[in-house]
Write an enzyme that holds these catalytic residues in place. Structure first.
Site, PDB file in Angstrom:
ATOM      1  N   ARG A  27      47.920 -39.247 -18.417  1.00 38.20           N
ATOM      2  CA  ARG A  27      47.446 -39.523 -17.061  1.00 38.20           C
ATOM      3  C   ARG A  27      48.583 -39.529 -16.029  1.00 38.20           C
ATOM      4  O   ARG A  27      48.849 -40.548 -15.384  1.00 38.20           O
ATOM      5  CB  ARG A  27      46.655 -40.824 -16.989  1.00 38.20           C
ATOM      6  CG  ARG A  27      45.618 -41.053 -18.083  1.00 38.20           C
ATOM      7  CD  ARG A  27      44.436 -40.108 -18.063  1.00 38.20           C
ATOM      8  NE  ARG A  27      43.539 -40.261 -16.955  1.00 38.20           N
ATOM      9  CZ  ARG A  27      42.510 -41.119 -16.899  1.00 38.20           C
ATOM     10  NH1 ARG A  27      42.308 -41.923 -17.919  1.00 38.20           N
ATOM     11  NH2 ARG A  27      41.728 -41.172 -15.842  1.00 38.20           N
ATOM     12  N   ASN A  33      32.851 -43.512 -10.102  1.00 37.86           N
ATOM     13  CA  ASN A  33      34.049 -42.773  -9.690  1.00 37.86           C
ATOM     14  C   ASN A  33      34.038 -42.378  -8.221  1.00 37.86           C
ATOM     15  O   ASN A  33      35.059 -42.007  -7.677  1.00 37.86           O
ATOM     16  CB  ASN A  33      34.295 -41.578 -10.608  1.00 37.86           C
ATOM     17  CG  ASN A  33      34.629 -42.046 -12.027  1.00 37.86           C
ATOM     18  OD1 ASN A  33      34.956 -43.225 -12.221  1.00 37.86           O
ATOM     19  ND2 ASN A  33      34.525 -41.161 -12.984  1.00 37.86           N
ATOM     20  N   CYS A  92      46.404 -44.155 -21.034  1.00 36.05           N
ATOM     21  CA  CYS A  92      45.231 -44.854 -21.591  1.00 36.05           C
ATOM     22  C   CYS A  92      44.820 -44.080 -22.836  1.00 36.05           C
ATOM     23  O   CYS A  92      45.509 -43.206 -23.317  1.00 36.05           O
ATOM     24  CB  CYS A  92      44.129 -44.952 -20.561  1.00 36.05           C
ATOM     25  SG  CYS A  92      43.375 -43.380 -20.263  1.00 36.05           S
TER      26      CYS A  92
HETATM   27  C1  EPZ Z   1      38.998 -39.073 -12.888  1.00 34.70           C
HETATM   28  O1  EPZ Z   1      40.222 -39.425 -13.514  1.00 34.70           O
HETATM   29  C2  EPZ Z   1      37.956 -39.992 -13.487  1.00 34.70           C
HETATM   30  N1  EPZ Z   1      38.295 -41.386 -13.199  1.00 34.70           N
HETATM   31  C3  EPZ Z   1      37.866 -39.778 -14.993  1.00 34.70           C
HETATM   32  O2  EPZ Z   1      36.749 -40.543 -15.466  1.00 34.70           O
HETATM   33  C4  EPZ Z   1      37.548 -38.312 -15.270  1.00 34.70           C
HETATM   34  O3  EPZ Z   1      37.588 -38.094 -16.667  1.00 34.70           O
HETATM   35  C5  EPZ Z   1      38.589 -37.416 -14.579  1.00 34.70           C
HETATM   36  O4  EPZ Z   1      38.636 -37.717 -13.173  1.00 34.70           O
HETATM   37  C6  EPZ Z   1      38.235 -35.936 -14.717  1.00 34.70           C
HETATM   38  O5  EPZ Z   1      36.975 -35.704 -14.165  1.00 34.70           O
HETATM   39  C7  EPZ Z   1      38.017 -41.845 -11.954  1.00 34.70           C
HETATM   40  O6  EPZ Z   1      37.532 -41.134 -11.105  1.00 34.70           O
HETATM   41  C8  EPZ Z   1      38.349 -43.287 -11.714  1.00 34.70           C
HETATM   42  P1  EPZ Z   1      42.249 -36.083 -12.940  1.00 34.70           P
HETATM   43  P2  EPZ Z   1      41.600 -38.831 -12.887  1.00 34.70           P
HETATM   44  O7  EPZ Z   1      43.350 -36.454 -12.034  1.00 34.70           O
HETATM   45  O8  EPZ Z   1      41.478 -38.718 -11.430  1.00 34.70           O
HETATM   46  C9  EPZ Z   1      46.020 -34.047 -14.937  1.00 34.70           C
HETATM   47  C10 EPZ Z   1      35.619 -42.144 -16.661  1.00 34.70           C
HETATM   48  O9  EPZ Z   1      35.212 -42.072 -17.823  1.00 34.70           O
HETATM   49  N2  EPZ Z   1      46.774 -34.607 -13.800  1.00 34.70           N
HETATM   50  O10 EPZ Z   1      41.158 -35.201 -12.441  1.00 34.70           O
HETATM   51  O11 EPZ Z   1      42.729 -39.614 -13.457  1.00 34.70           O
HETATM   52  C11 EPZ Z   1      45.512 -35.108 -15.893  1.00 34.70           C
HETATM   53  O12 EPZ Z   1      46.494 -35.429 -16.853  1.00 34.70           O
HETATM   54  C12 EPZ Z   1      36.995 -41.655 -16.336  1.00 34.70           C
HETATM   55  O13 EPZ Z   1      34.929 -42.541 -15.685  1.00 34.70           O
HETATM   56  C13 EPZ Z   1      48.104 -34.235 -13.617  1.00 34.70           C
HETATM   57  O14 EPZ Z   1      48.666 -33.463 -14.404  1.00 34.70           O
HETATM   58  O15 EPZ Z   1      41.593 -37.378 -13.544  1.00 34.70           O
HETATM   59  C14 EPZ Z   1      44.336 -34.424 -16.527  1.00 34.70           C
HETATM   60  O16 EPZ Z   1      44.793 -33.581 -17.565  1.00 34.70           O
HETATM   61  C15 EPZ Z   1      37.781 -41.283 -17.568  1.00 34.70           C
HETATM   62  N3  EPZ Z   1      48.797 -34.739 -12.558  1.00 34.70           N
HETATM   63  C16 EPZ Z   1      43.789 -33.548 -15.403  1.00 34.70           C
HETATM   64  O17 EPZ Z   1      44.838 -33.426 -14.447  1.00 34.70           O
HETATM   65  C17 EPZ Z   1      48.214 -35.605 -11.655  1.00 34.70           C
HETATM   66  O18 EPZ Z   1      48.883 -36.026 -10.697  1.00 34.70           O
HETATM   67  C18 EPZ Z   1      42.574 -34.127 -14.689  1.00 34.70           C
HETATM   68  O19 EPZ Z   1      42.897 -35.435 -14.266  1.00 34.70           O
HETATM   69  C19 EPZ Z   1      46.861 -35.969 -11.864  1.00 34.70           C
HETATM   70  C20 EPZ Z   1      46.166 -35.453 -12.933  1.00 34.70           C
END
Ligand code: EPZ
Length: 433
Positions: free
Chosen positions: A125, A23, A120
């Site tokens: 997401r 990541n 997903c």
């Molecule tokens: C990153 O995803 C990781 N992926 C995920 O790992 C990890 O689970 C996640 O961060 C949390 O740590 C990568 O780094 C490629 P977020 P990301 O934006 O960036 C909400 C793995 O197993 N949100 O921190 O997509 C979202 O719905 C993967 O390696 C919004 O509402 O996660 C979630 O509830 C799985 N609006 C929360 O925030 C947005 O614009 C955290 O999501 C963005 C996110």
């Protein structure tokens, strides 16, 4: 489709070397196109997600030179600037993180177009916070025909408050802001180790980013970025996965090439339920001799307990004594794998974003389906602890983020093989007896 066939029942013992952080790598590979110079990136995990992102980067004209399985040199010099910088559907459908090219290309070329990432298996997401950040910097952002287009005459620094702590939005907007005019402040920023690694990478290219790792990141825009050589940090979640492998199989594993500080939440929970943890400068040893006890967990943004370790920890607790409660506060649909685990005898009940787990003595082997990357890894470890033969299907998910997962488990004494036919399964069964 390929599957893992596993003969379980043996404790995993020995040493495992952890690879580079997936990541962090996905943000760093995207940021590398922000210079016409050459970025030499080492300790890159050789997994499906990084390889797909490298294909997307090559497809827009950047130069990608693979120096080894884990080292790549990237230059943005050849990027087709006459086009609209479209990142093709096929890449975004394969991995969401292709959207990091939105921030990188917007920052450098003031235009980019990326297919909207789909949902997903762990949740919807959304990317509203990414869009909020790009708009605050002065970009026009339009969503139509399944594509997000962002363009700007000028990118000007801004004070941005994220409504949600988001790893992706923090990295994406940080990249665009690195080449904006003036100062940007990101408030309520994500603090994961991979955020710090991407910020350090950008600073090694001449960016001026301070505060990464805290919830306020200050960015002074610079006019251009230059070549660099960089080595990616070890993968906190791969390390945590192998720590729980010792807990689930009652083994003794020395997890090498880690940053113990990044593992504190995981080590603390494992110690709390009775595991012995020895910390060294760049290694952690996990020893479990007896049945572990119960605890409660709530997943939180870093430095809280990571959501990406939730399945692995739940599977550990499914074998502990007593009742454990896990609350998944980050994603709305990350307990699907528990239906599979129930087929191995686990006593679990899901109520909304909470799982109530009654520990049992032993799993029974079964054929199970990996619903996503981390749960897939967890189900493999459950199979390694169960007596008899377990088949894990859908292992392409696991290969997205774990390099040579079965090889590393075999080196720890695990009896596991990647197979794709019934004949190969029978051959494995005859071999291990
Ligand atoms: C990153 O995803 C990781 N992926 C995920 O790992 C990890 O689970 C996640 O961060 C949390 O740590 C990568 O780094 C490629 P977020 P990301 O934006 O960036 C909400 C793995 O197993 N949100 O921190 O997509 C979202 O719905 C993967 O390696 C919004 O509402 O996660 C979630 O509830 C799985 N609006 C929360 O925030 C947005 O614009 C955290 O999501 C963005 C996110």
């Amino acid at each position: 489709m390929e599957q893992y066939v596993i003969k379980g029942g043996k404790p995993l013992k020995g040493e495992v070397i952890i690879g580079g952080a997936k990541n962090a790598a996905l943000g760093i590979l995207a940021a590398a196109v922000m210079t016409d110079g050459v970025c030499d990136i080492d300790n890159m995990p050789n997994v499906r997600d990084t390889n797909v992102l490298l294909q997307a980067i090559e497809a827009i004209g950047a130069t990608v030179t693979r120096k080894s399985a884990n080292e790549v040199a990237i230059s943005g010099k050849g990027i087709h600037t006459n086009g609209d910088m479209t990142i093709d559907d096929e890449y975004i459908r394969k991995i969401r993180a292709s959207y990091y090219l939105l921030g990188a290309l917007l920052g450098k070329y003031h235009k980019a177009q990326v297919a909207l990432p789909g949902g997903c298996d762990i949740g919807s997401r959304p990317i509203d916070q990414h869009i909020k950040g790009f708009k605050a910097l002065g970009a026009e952002v339009e969503i139509s025909h399944g594509m997000i287009s962002a363009k700007a005459e000028r990118l000007v620094g801004a004070h941005i408050y994220f409504d949600v702590v988001s790893v992706g939005a923090t990295i994406n907007v940080m990249m665009a802001a690195a080449l904006a005019e003036g100062n940007t402040v990101l408030e309520n920023a994500a603090k994961e180790p991979h955020i710090v690694d991407v910020a350090n990478f950008l600073n090694s290219m001449g960016a001026n980013i301070k505060g990464a790792g805290t919830d306020v990141i200050r960015i002074k825009g610079v006019s251009e970025l230059h070549s660099t050589e960089y080595s990616i940090i070890p993968d906190q979640i791969e390390a945590g996965t192998f720590m729980t492998a010792a807990a689930i199989t009652k083994g003794d594993i020395l997890v090498k090439n880690v940053i113990p500080k990044h593992l504190e939440a995981i080590s603390a929970k494992l110690m709390e339920i009775g595991a012995t943890i020895e910390e060294y400068d760049d290694a952690v040893r996990v020893v479990v001799n007896d049945r572990l006890t119960n605890t409660n967990i709530k997943t939180l943004p870093y430095p809280g307990f990571p959501t990406d370790m939730q399945p692995q920890m739940a599977i550990t607790l499914a074998l502990s004594t007593g009742t454990s409660v896990i609350t998944e506060s980050i994603f709305e649909n990350r307990f699907k794998y528990l239906d599979e685990l129930s087929r191995m005898g686990a006593q679990v009940k899901v109520e909304g974003n909470t799982a109530i787990i009654e520990g049992i003595e032993k799993f029974t082997s079964a054929v199970v389906q990996a619903p996503d990357l981390r749960a897939g890894a967890g189900l493999v470890m459950a199979g390694l602890s169960a007596d008899g033969f377990t088949i894990v299907e859908g292992i392409q998910y696991i290969q997205r983020g774990y390099e040579d997962f079965e090889g590393k488990l075999r080196a720890l004494g695990g009896q596991i093989e990647k197979v794709s036919t019934e004949k190969e399964i029978q051959k494995f069964k005859l071999k291990v007896g």
